[in-house]
Design an enzyme around this catalytic site. Structure first.
Site, PDB file in Angstrom:
ATOM      1  N   ASP A 131       0.850  -1.183   0.000  1.00 44.99           N
ATOM      2  CA  ASP A 131       0.000   0.000   0.000  1.00 44.99           C
ATOM      3  C   ASP A 131       0.887   1.235   0.000  1.00 44.99           C
ATOM      4  O   ASP A 131       2.069   1.167   0.366  1.00 44.99           O
ATOM      5  CB  ASP A 131      -0.913   0.011   1.231  1.00 44.99           C
ATOM      6  N   ASP A 162       4.428   2.655  -4.335  1.00 43.69           N
ATOM      7  CA  ASP A 162       3.473   3.198  -5.301  1.00 43.69           C
ATOM      8  C   ASP A 162       3.389   2.245  -6.483  1.00 43.69           C
ATOM      9  O   ASP A 162       4.370   2.047  -7.209  1.00 43.69           O
ATOM     10  CB  ASP A 162       3.963   4.580  -5.748  1.00 43.69           C
ATOM     11  N   ASN A 196      -5.522  -5.013  -6.470  1.00 43.72           N
ATOM     12  CA  ASN A 196      -6.653  -4.284  -5.906  1.00 43.72           C
ATOM     13  C   ASN A 196      -6.442  -2.777  -5.838  1.00 43.72           C
ATOM     14  O   ASN A 196      -7.410  -2.019  -5.904  1.00 43.72           O
ATOM     15  CB  ASN A 196      -6.937  -4.814  -4.490  1.00 43.72           C
ATOM     16  N   TYR A 247     -12.972   7.498 -13.975  1.00 46.97           N
ATOM     17  CA  TYR A 247     -12.888   6.208 -13.282  1.00 46.97           C
ATOM     18  C   TYR A 247     -13.434   5.063 -14.132  1.00 46.97           C
ATOM     19  O   TYR A 247     -12.827   3.992 -14.211  1.00 46.97           O
ATOM     20  CB  TYR A 247     -13.664   6.286 -11.969  1.00 46.97           C
ATOM     21  N   LYS A 288     -11.563   1.434 -15.354  1.00 49.71           N
ATOM     22  CA  LYS A 288     -11.994   0.084 -15.025  1.00 49.71           C
ATOM     23  C   LYS A 288     -12.274  -0.753 -16.269  1.00 49.71           C
ATOM     24  O   LYS A 288     -12.237  -1.987 -16.214  1.00 49.71           O
ATOM     25  CB  LYS A 288     -13.215   0.135 -14.100  1.00 49.71           C
ATOM     26  N   THR A 293     -17.027   1.101   1.787  1.00 50.02           N
ATOM     27  CA  THR A 293     -15.605   1.328   2.032  1.00 50.02           C
ATOM     28  C   THR A 293     -15.376   2.805   2.348  1.00 50.02           C
ATOM     29  O   THR A 293     -16.249   3.651   2.099  1.00 50.02           O
ATOM     30  CB  THR A 293     -14.762   0.963   0.788  1.00 50.02           C
TER      31      THR A 293
END
Length: 260
Positions: A49, A75, A102, A167, A171, A202
């Site tokens: 992360d 990163d 992810n 976004y 995806k 989330t």
């Protein structure tokens, strides 16, 4: 999953027992839920992360529960950082069996408000970062002649939505990469699949605010947000040998959103 419902120890005979799993974006949200679920199923974890403090907290918690965990901050948009991540995973555990690609960002912007810089940043993380993660993890899997990759796509890769001019296309990259790599790596023993979550509870989604959340929840036939643990269960299935004859699939975990 509440603190009280989390198992105190790792599994001694889980569905991915002793498999080495690299999970990017593991400090929160679906990445963290996946790390916790994989720990209960006996995996050895390499958690990555950008947020060092949160990453160390998750790694510390899972280590206290008896899981073998390596935390590597970095990163994923940086090729050097991704190479370092995979090299450290192999140096520590000897191999990579599973990659959960992810890590990502979720910007909200329509065409008028989106900037070129926002586009570039989103594609760098959600597109380039996923590509690099798959590239360097797959290289290790090919050496062993086996492995499983699960990418995080989204319902935004299949259905047009307002405010997703940046976004959503990112995806599409995730779903396209999944299908093309599945074919490219099939004869090398490496499976590549993806999950396409709907609206999941989330921290990133919480930033939408009450009104925004209520609006998107109303679009899901099951009438609620999904839980990170529900996505983690789908990821676990695709990463496990139970999905040994599945590759190139994008599994919706969306409360019926895409069925409409």
């Amino acid at each position: 999953m509440s603190e009280h419902s989390r198992p105190n120890t790792v599994s001694t005979g889980g569905r991915i027992q002793d498999k080495v799993a690299v999970i990017t974006g593991a400090a929160s949200g679906m990445g963290r839920a996946t790390a916790e679920r994989f720990a209960t199923e006996g995996a050895k974890l390499v958690l990555a992360d950008l947020d060092q403090e949160k990453l160390d907290a998750v790694a510390g918690e899972l280590t206290a529960r008896g899981c073998d965990v390596l935390a590597v901050a970095g990163d994923i948009a940086s090729e050097a950082d991704v190479q370092r991540l995979m090299n450290e995973a192999v140096r520590h555990f000897g191999r990579i069996d599973i990659l959960i690609a992810n890590a990502g960002v979720i910007p909200e912007a329509d065409l008028a408000s989106a900037t070129a810089d926002l586009w570039d940043h989103t594609m760098a993380v959600d597109g380039r970062g996923m590509f690099l993660s798959c590239k360097y993890a797959a290289a290790e899997m090919v050496k062993a002649g086996k492995g499983a990759i699960v990418c995080l796509s989204s319902i935004s890769a299949f259905a047009g939505q307002k405010g997703q001019a940046v976004y959503g296309p990112a995806k599409f990259v995730a779903s396209g990469l999944t299908k093309h790599l599945a074919i490219d790596l099939a004869d090398k023993g490496v499976r590549v699949n993806a999950v396409a979550p709907g609206t999941i509870d989330t921290p990133a989604v919480a930033k939408m605010g009450k009104e925004g959340i209520e609006k998107v929840v109303s679009m899901h036939p099951l009438g609620r947000m999904g839980r990170p643990e529900e996505v983690a269960s789908a990821i676990l299935f695709l990463a496990s040998d139970e999905a040994s004859f599945i590759t190139g699939a994008v599994l919706p975990v969306d409360g019926g959103y895409l069925a409409q």
